[in-house]
Design a protein around this motif. Structure first.
Motif, PDB file in Angstrom:
ATOM      1  N   ASP A 195       0.810  -1.218   0.000  1.00 15.11           N
ATOM      2  CA  ASP A 195       0.000   0.000   0.000  1.00 15.11           C
ATOM      3  C   ASP A 195       0.842   1.265   0.000  1.00 15.11           C
ATOM      4  OD1 ASP A 195       0.989  -0.527   2.531  1.00 15.11           O
ATOM      5  OD2 ASP A 195      -0.744   0.309   3.578  1.00 15.11           O
ATOM      6  N   ALA A 196       2.131   1.142  -0.286  1.00 15.55           N
ATOM      7  CA  ALA A 196       3.020   2.309  -0.205  1.00 15.55           C
ATOM      8  C   ALA A 196       4.004   2.348  -1.367  1.00 15.55           C
ATOM      9  CB  ALA A 196       3.774   2.296   1.124  1.00 15.55           C
ATOM     10  N   LYS A 197       3.549   1.917  -2.524  1.00 20.01           N
ATOM     11  CA  LYS A 197       4.477   1.802  -3.640  1.00 20.01           C
ATOM     12  C   LYS A 197       5.011   3.153  -4.095  1.00 20.01           C
ATOM     13  CE  LYS A 197       5.138  -1.133  -7.645  1.00 20.01           C
ATOM     14  NZ  LYS A 197       4.536  -2.056  -8.635  1.00 20.01           N
ATOM     15  N   ASP A 198       4.283   4.227  -3.773  1.00 22.41           N
ATOM     16  CA  ASP A 198       4.671   5.555  -4.239  1.00 22.41           C
ATOM     17  C   ASP A 198       5.593   6.304  -3.281  1.00 22.41           C
ATOM     18  OD1 ASP A 198       2.254   5.532  -2.613  1.00 22.41           O
ATOM     19  OD2 ASP A 198       2.234   7.694  -2.873  1.00 22.41           O
ATOM     20  N   VAL A 199       5.999   5.711  -2.157  1.00 20.02           N
ATOM     21  CA  VAL A 199       6.773   6.482  -1.175  1.00 20.02           C
ATOM     22  C   VAL A 199       8.260   6.535  -1.516  1.00 20.02           C
ATOM     23  CG1 VAL A 199       5.103   5.948   0.633  1.00 20.02           C
ATOM     24  CG2 VAL A 199       7.181   4.564   0.444  1.00 20.02           C
ATOM     25  N   PHE A 200       8.693   5.750  -2.509  1.00 19.66           N
ATOM     26  CA  PHE A 200      10.093   5.775  -2.940  1.00 19.66           C
ATOM     27  C   PHE A 200      10.110   5.565  -4.444  1.00 19.66           C
ATOM     28  CE2 PHE A 200      14.435   4.180  -3.541  1.00 19.66           C
ATOM     29  CZ  PHE A 200      15.153   5.074  -2.745  1.00 19.66           C
ATOM     30  N   ASP A 201      10.982   6.295  -5.133  1.00 18.82           N
ATOM     31  CA  ASP A 201      11.061   6.243  -6.585  1.00 18.82           C
ATOM     32  C   ASP A 201      11.313   4.813  -7.051  1.00 18.82           C
ATOM     33  OD1 ASP A 201      11.520   6.553  -9.288  1.00 18.82           O
ATOM     34  OD2 ASP A 201      13.001   8.157  -9.077  1.00 18.82           O
ATOM     35  N   ASN A 202      10.349   4.249  -7.773  1.00 16.49           N
ATOM     36  CA  ASN A 202      10.465   2.859  -8.230  1.00 16.49           C
ATOM     37  C   ASN A 202      11.550   2.657  -9.272  1.00 16.49           C
ATOM     38  OD1 ASN A 202       6.931   1.760  -8.112  1.00 16.49           O
ATOM     39  ND2 ASN A 202       8.237   2.685  -6.548  1.00 16.49           N
ATOM     40  N   PRO A 262       4.966   0.183 -12.082  1.00 19.23           N
ATOM     41  CA  PRO A 262       5.705   1.170 -11.286  1.00 19.23           C
ATOM     42  C   PRO A 262       4.804   2.339 -10.907  1.00 19.23           C
ATOM     43  CG  PRO A 262       6.949   0.534 -13.255  1.00 19.23           C
ATOM     44  CD  PRO A 262       5.560   0.001 -13.427  1.00 19.23           C
ATOM     45  N   ALA A 263       4.994   2.839  -9.695  1.00 14.72           N
ATOM     46  CA  ALA A 263       4.207   3.980  -9.245  1.00 14.72           C
ATOM     47  C   ALA A 263       4.617   5.235 -10.006  1.00 14.72           C
ATOM     48  CB  ALA A 263       4.402   4.199  -7.751  1.00 14.72           C
ATOM     49  N   PRO A 264       3.678   6.136 -10.289  1.00 12.55           N
ATOM     50  CA  PRO A 264       4.050   7.412 -10.910  1.00 12.55           C
ATOM     51  C   PRO A 264       4.973   8.197  -9.978  1.00 12.55           C
ATOM     52  CG  PRO A 264       1.781   7.473 -10.130  1.00 12.55           C
ATOM     53  CD  PRO A 264       2.231   6.055  -9.995  1.00 12.55           C
ATOM     54  N   ARG A 265       5.873   8.947 -10.547  1.00 11.87           N
ATOM     55  CA  ARG A 265       6.868   9.663  -9.731  1.00 11.87           C
ATOM     56  C   ARG A 265       6.243  10.749  -8.856  1.00 11.87           C
ATOM     57  NH1 ARG A 265      10.278   8.789 -14.381  1.00 11.87           N
ATOM     58  NH2 ARG A 265      12.236   7.764 -13.789  1.00 11.87           N
ATOM     59  N   HIS A 266       5.159  11.353  -9.320  1.00  7.51           N
ATOM     60  CA  HIS A 266       4.623  12.521  -8.620  1.00  7.51           C
ATOM     61  C   HIS A 266       3.149  12.356  -8.255  1.00  7.51           C
ATOM     62  CE1 HIS A 266       8.394  14.289  -9.827  1.00  7.51           C
ATOM     63  NE2 HIS A 266       8.093  14.118 -11.101  1.00  7.51           N
ATOM     64  N   GLY A 267       2.682  11.135  -8.146  1.00 11.73           N
ATOM     65  CA  GLY A 267       1.297  10.883  -7.773  1.00 11.73           C
ATOM     66  C   GLY A 267       1.201   9.756  -6.764  1.00 11.73           C
ATOM     67  N   ARG A 268       0.025   9.583  -6.203  1.00 12.46           N
ATOM     68  CA  ARG A 268      -0.211   8.499  -5.257  1.00 12.46           C
ATOM     69  C   ARG A 268      -0.435   7.170  -5.992  1.00 12.46           C
ATOM     70  NH1 ARG A 268      -1.420   8.488  -0.093  1.00 12.46           N
ATOM     71  NH2 ARG A 268      -0.193   6.598  -0.461  1.00 12.46           N
TER      72      ARG A 268
END
Length: 583
Positions: A254-261, A407-413
């Motif tokens: 639930d936290a894939k966006d907290v660090f640059d993938n 991969p999570a977006p760099r600047h979004g949730r």
């Protein structure tokens, strides 16, 4: 009892609901989500008259809560939901339970029958009087604060308490029960004092020293970061700590966006929907550092043996579920304090394999037609996804594939509701996020989730929310069907459905909506790119294979066992038995 003109406040008097709407606006609330009804209509009237807050009417109260939830997760502000008494109030419970479990600050304003009717057979009475059930007792277990407002002046005192409880650690819902006559009553304005300041928990010096000393003495460190990093807006502090430590960084589902993938340090997703590289790094690590996560079962599935032989330290507002040296307090302050005590010269990050996708076992074909594999579908989403977009991923096989592959977006949730794991969460949450931020928001869900709460598409059309709904239609409750196959000796037909043309149905229902029935990954990508250039909602459906085995650790072990002619359940250990019940 009907409130007549003579019962209402005098012209020019401030009703409780007017005061309430004004205070919410003053605190930065921009939207109130909900469904109307007789015992909450006065609040909607106040919101409309005040014009500082936009009232959004959902199709169902569960989705209204998830709209407030998505609003809160993307803005960091308090999400507000309003509902009437009776069934409307009851429909709030599962959404509030998700916010409670996932630590999301939500304020629920729940209408009640007039106080004079309590205990006298009032329609939808939940006062606890006269044999009625007690709504306060019902909402208390799924809230950080719950109160029945008995008179207008009481609200002046309980509103700030409710808001503070929702936003303090551990965050979560607050509930105010508002009888109709109390909503309409005049309120005496309090004097405007200084705005209350949130108390800041001091860092325990002994714990700070213990955590720092452990990290200073470690050769290799694996960080596992969680949702609290996003909630505390501590991404920069996490990245700086990882740089100083030369650490690998994994994230919870639930936290894939907290660090640059795409950072070389990124190890992948931990747990049952994650990457094997995380376990490899954990075995190599001297210390595992948990940041903003308690490491629940979904995040530690498959890691227990490696965790048992690794020293664990934790930075976060709540103690973890595993044995660790823990540093509590505000997450940003704690990260800065630990980083400040580390040597100025950063360590070099050791080489690692990175988050390589797990090999996908071949599906058992049941669809009987042309289908798109999840790997291709998710790759098409990745190719089209704007880097400032928000992504909301629903439960089920489609969700597991997106968590593992996208991969999570760099600047979004990148939001996954794993607190309660309720299907259909994303349809409301994505709308709440899009309306709150104005950004393109992707909702990735299966057909099972769509059939639960997908008619919130109507809400997106009514409010022109920039949401792209992507429905992976395998015409099944496929995760349930796979469990039946692996654990119960065969698939029951009730979890496999006849084919439904979702795109045709949605296009007929909403002629103004951009709808695509994609037949392959190329058509999916083209439709998504088109939606990115519009400020309006869009809907894309594509057929997937119900027998495709998703990247979900227990299913992987079952498939391997089946392939080796063993009984399907023979490789399932005790931990896997617990985890597999998650979906």
């Amino acid at each position: 009892m009907t409130i007549t003109t003579s019962d209402a406040p005098e012209a020019g008097a401030l009703r409780l609901v007017d005061y309430l709407a004004g205070e919410l606006a003053r605190s930065g609330v921009s939207h109130v989500f909900g469904v109307g009804g007789a015992n909450i209509e006065d609040l909607y009237d106040a919101v409309h008259r005040g014009s500082a807050i936009r009232g959004v009417v959902a199709k169902h109260e569960f989705s209204a809560v998830t709209m407030a939830d998505g609003y809160a997760r993307t803005t960091g502000r308090l999400g507000v939901v309003a509902a009437t008494s009776g069934g409307g109030a009851m429909n709030l419970i599962p959404g509030l339970a998700e916010a409670y479990a996932s630590r999301v600050p939500v304020l629920a304003l729940v209408g009640q029958p007039p106080t004079g009717q309590e205990g006298h057979g009032a329609f939808q009475d939940s006062s606890g009087k006269g044999g009625s059930f007690d709504a306060e007792a019902l909402f208390t277990p799924v809230s950080r604060f719950c109160a029945r407002v008995e008179n207008a002046d009481q609200l002046v005192e309980v509103l700030p308490r409710a808001v503070s409880a929702a936003q303090a650690d551990p965050r979560g819902p607050a509930v105010l029960l508002l009888p109709k006559d109390v909503q309409q009553a005049p309120v005496r304005l309090p004097g405007r004092g200084a705005a209350p300041t949130a108390s800041v928990a001091r860092l325990d010096s002994a714990a700070l020293t213990a955590v720092t000393d452990t990290l200073r003495g470690a050769g290799h460190v694996l960080v596992i970061a969680g949702e609290d990093v996003a909630a505390a807006d501590a991404r920069a502090e996490l990245a700086e700590l990882a740089r100083k430590l030369g650490a690998w960084v994994a994230v919870t589902p639930d936290a894939k966006d907290v660090f640059d993938n795409r950072d070389p340090r990124f190890a992948g997703v931990a747990g049952v929907m994650g990457h094997a590289n995380v376990e490899d790094c954990l075995w190599r690590a001297d210390v595992c550092l948990l940041v903003g996560t308690r490491l629940p079962l979904l995040a530690r599935g498959g890691l227990d043996q490696a965790l048992a032989t690794t020293e664990i330290v934790c930075i976060g507002p709540e103690p973890p579920f595993v044995k660790a040296t823990a540093l509590g307090g505000g997450l940003r302050d704690a990260l800065r304090a630990v980083t400040g005590r580390l040597p100025r010269r950063p360590h070099h990050c050791p080489q690692h394999a990175g988050p390589r996708p797990a090999p996908m076992p071949g599906p058992v074909s049941r669809a009987g037609g042309r289908t798109v594999p999840y790997t291709q579908a998710v790759a098409a989403v990745e190719a089209a996804l704007p880097q400032d977009a928000h992504v909301f991923v629903d439960a089920g096989n489609a969700g597991a594939s997106a968590i593992h592959l996208l991969p999570a977006p760099r600047h979004g949730r990148f939001v996954v509701a794993v607190g309660m794991g309720g299907m259909g969460y994303t349809f409301g949450a994505g709308i709440g996020a899009a309306l709150a931020t104005g950004r393109r928001t992707y909702v990735l869900a299966g057909d099972g989730a769509f059939f639960m709460h997908g008619m919130e598409v109507h809400t997106s059309v009514e409010y022109a929310a920039p949401v792209t709904f992507v429905v992976f239609n395998n015409n099944a409750h496929a995760m349930c069907a796979l469990r039946e196959e692996f654990l119960q000796g065969g698939v029951r037909s009730n979890d496999l459905f006849g084919r439904t043309d979702l795109a045709a149905g949605v296009a007929a229902a909403f002629p103004s909506l951009d709808v695509t029935g994609a037949e392959d990954a190329a058509q999916l990508r083209k439709a998504l790119l088109r939606s990115n250039t519009s400020g309006a909602p869009a809907f894309v459906a594509l057929d997937c294979e119900p027998g495709e085995i998703p990247p979900f650790l227990p299913f992987q072990s079952f498939a391997e066992a089946t392939a080796s002619t063993e009984r399907p359940y023979s490789k399932e250990n005790a931990d896997e038995r617990g985890i597999v019940h998650a979906g």
